[in-house]
Design a protein around this motif. Structure first.
Motif, mmCIF file in Angstrom:
data_model
loop_
_atom_site.group_PDB
_atom_site.id
_atom_site.type_symbol
_atom_site.label_atom_id
_atom_site.label_comp_id
_atom_site.label_asym_id
_atom_site.label_seq_id
_atom_site.Cartn_x
_atom_site.Cartn_y
_atom_site.Cartn_z
ATOM 1 N N LEU A 81 5.564 3.977 -17.245
ATOM 2 C CA LEU A 81 6.260 3.144 -16.262
ATOM 3 C C LEU A 81 5.476 3.096 -14.955
ATOM 4 C CD1 LEU A 81 8.679 1.566 -15.051
ATOM 5 C CD2 LEU A 81 9.593 3.795 -14.396
ATOM 6 N N ILE A 82 5.046 4.237 -14.479
ATOM 7 C CA ILE A 82 4.322 4.291 -13.207
ATOM 8 C C ILE A 82 3.019 3.498 -13.301
ATOM 9 C CG2 ILE A 82 3.110 5.827 -11.606
ATOM 10 C CD1 ILE A 82 5.310 7.951 -12.299
ATOM 11 N N GLU A 83 2.323 3.626 -14.413
ATOM 12 C CA GLU A 83 1.074 2.881 -14.578
ATOM 13 C C GLU A 83 1.324 1.374 -14.627
ATOM 14 O OE1 GLU A 83 -0.632 4.919 -17.924
ATOM 15 O OE2 GLU A 83 -1.247 6.618 -16.658
ATOM 16 N N GLU A 84 2.416 0.968 -15.269
ATOM 17 C CA GLU A 84 2.788 -0.452 -15.267
ATOM 18 C C GLU A 84 3.066 -0.935 -13.849
ATOM 19 O OE1 GLU A 84 6.083 -1.047 -17.940
ATOM 20 O OE2 GLU A 84 4.937 -0.326 -19.666
ATOM 21 N N ARG A 85 3.797 -0.121 -13.084
ATOM 22 C CA ARG A 85 4.110 -0.498 -11.699
ATOM 23 C C ARG A 85 2.838 -0.545 -10.846
ATOM 24 N NH1 ARG A 85 7.258 -3.638 -11.383
ATOM 25 N NH2 ARG A 85 7.187 -3.396 -9.137
ATOM 26 N N LEU A 86 1.920 0.373 -11.080
ATOM 27 C CA LEU A 86 0.644 0.336 -10.352
ATOM 28 C C LEU A 86 -0.111 -0.952 -10.650
ATOM 29 C CD1 LEU A 86 -0.434 4.065 -10.683
ATOM 30 C CD2 LEU A 86 -0.068 2.833 -8.519
ATOM 31 N N ALA A 103 0.839 -1.209 0.000
ATOM 32 C CA ALA A 103 0.000 0.000 0.000
ATOM 33 C C ALA A 103 0.871 1.256 0.000
ATOM 34 C CB ALA A 103 -0.938 -0.011 1.203
ATOM 35 N N SER A 104 1.985 1.212 0.702
ATOM 36 C CA SER A 104 2.899 2.363 0.716
ATOM 37 C C SER A 104 3.561 2.575 -0.635
ATOM 38 C CB SER A 104 3.967 2.184 1.802
ATOM 39 O OG SER A 104 3.377 2.223 3.083
ATOM 40 N N VAL A 105 3.910 1.495 -1.312
ATOM 41 C CA VAL A 105 4.480 1.626 -2.658
ATOM 42 C C VAL A 105 3.438 2.227 -3.592
ATOM 43 C CG1 VAL A 105 5.450 0.402 -4.642
ATOM 44 C CG2 VAL A 105 6.128 -0.273 -2.334
ATOM 45 N N ILE A 106 2.206 1.744 -3.507
ATOM 46 C CA ILE A 106 1.135 2.271 -4.362
ATOM 47 C C ILE A 106 0.909 3.753 -4.086
ATOM 48 C CG2 ILE A 106 -1.367 2.186 -4.779
ATOM 49 C CD1 ILE A 106 -1.110 -0.914 -4.472
ATOM 50 N N GLU A 107 0.913 4.136 -2.821
ATOM 51 C CA GLU A 107 0.738 5.549 -2.474
ATOM 52 C C GLU A 107 1.844 6.405 -3.092
ATOM 53 O OE1 GLU A 107 0.757 8.298 1.546
ATOM 54 O OE2 GLU A 107 0.049 6.236 1.707
ATOM 55 N N ALA A 108 3.086 5.935 -3.003
ATOM 56 C CA ALA A 108 4.214 6.673 -3.583
ATOM 57 C C ALA A 108 4.096 6.743 -5.103
ATOM 58 C CB ALA A 108 5.540 6.022 -3.170
ATOM 59 N N LEU A 109 3.681 5.653 -5.724
ATOM 60 C CA LEU A 109 3.494 5.648 -7.180
ATOM 61 C C LEU A 109 2.391 6.623 -7.600
ATOM 62 C CD1 LEU A 109 3.809 1.819 -7.831
ATOM 63 C CD2 LEU A 109 5.273 3.587 -8.864
#
Length: 146
Positions: free
Chosen positions: A126-131, A102-108
């Motif tokens: 890139l960010i959307e892929e990571r999300l 959840a913290s990674v998603i918040e940062a993304l």
């Protein structure tokens, strides 16, 4: 603001590393009747995260910033708390990874807003892929915790 975008990407990489360290540590230290299943499960997560940090770091460099890499700096940037969960506490490990994810998603999401304001389409991709990847991690971790 480019400074804010650079800072947000450094939080993304620090949080990705923090989640990687947790998953890798849980992989090493899990025990119990479902050891093999969770040993492999945590392995899949940490391997995916480890591969992702290089791409994130390269995006930071593409913005003419230095990517953080030393433990002290990463620890000072991350928004993820450290933990000391070992052995048969698989439910604790999974709950900890749910929070880290959840913290990674918040940062993304924060980085996404800033990249969108800069109209940086490549970074947005890139960010959307990571999300998407972290949405899947979240689903799999939550499903495994039931």
């Amino acid at each position: 603001n480019m400074d804010e975008l650079n800072t947000s990407l450094k939080i993304v990489i620090a949080n990705t590393y923090a989640m990687y360290f947790k998953a890798h540590g849980f992989h090493w230290n899990v025990e119990g009747k479902d050891f093999s299943q969770f040993h492999d499960f945590f392995s899949g997560i940490y391997q995916e995260l480890f591969a992702a940090v290089d791409t994130i770091a390269e995006e930071i460099r593409a913005l003419d910033e230095y990517a953080p890499y030393n433990m002290t700096e990463l620890a000072s940037i991350t928004t993820i708390k450290e933990s000391n969960i070992y052995g048969v506490d698989v439910s604790g490990m999974l709950a900890d990874l749910i929070d880290a994810n959840a913290s990674v998603i918040e940062a993304l999401n924060s980085a996404h807003k800033l990249a969108d304001a800069e109209n940086n389409r490549g970074l947005l991709n890139l960010i959307e892929e990571r999300l998407d990847v972290h949405a899947k991690h979240g689903w799999m971790i939550r499903a495994s915790s039931k």
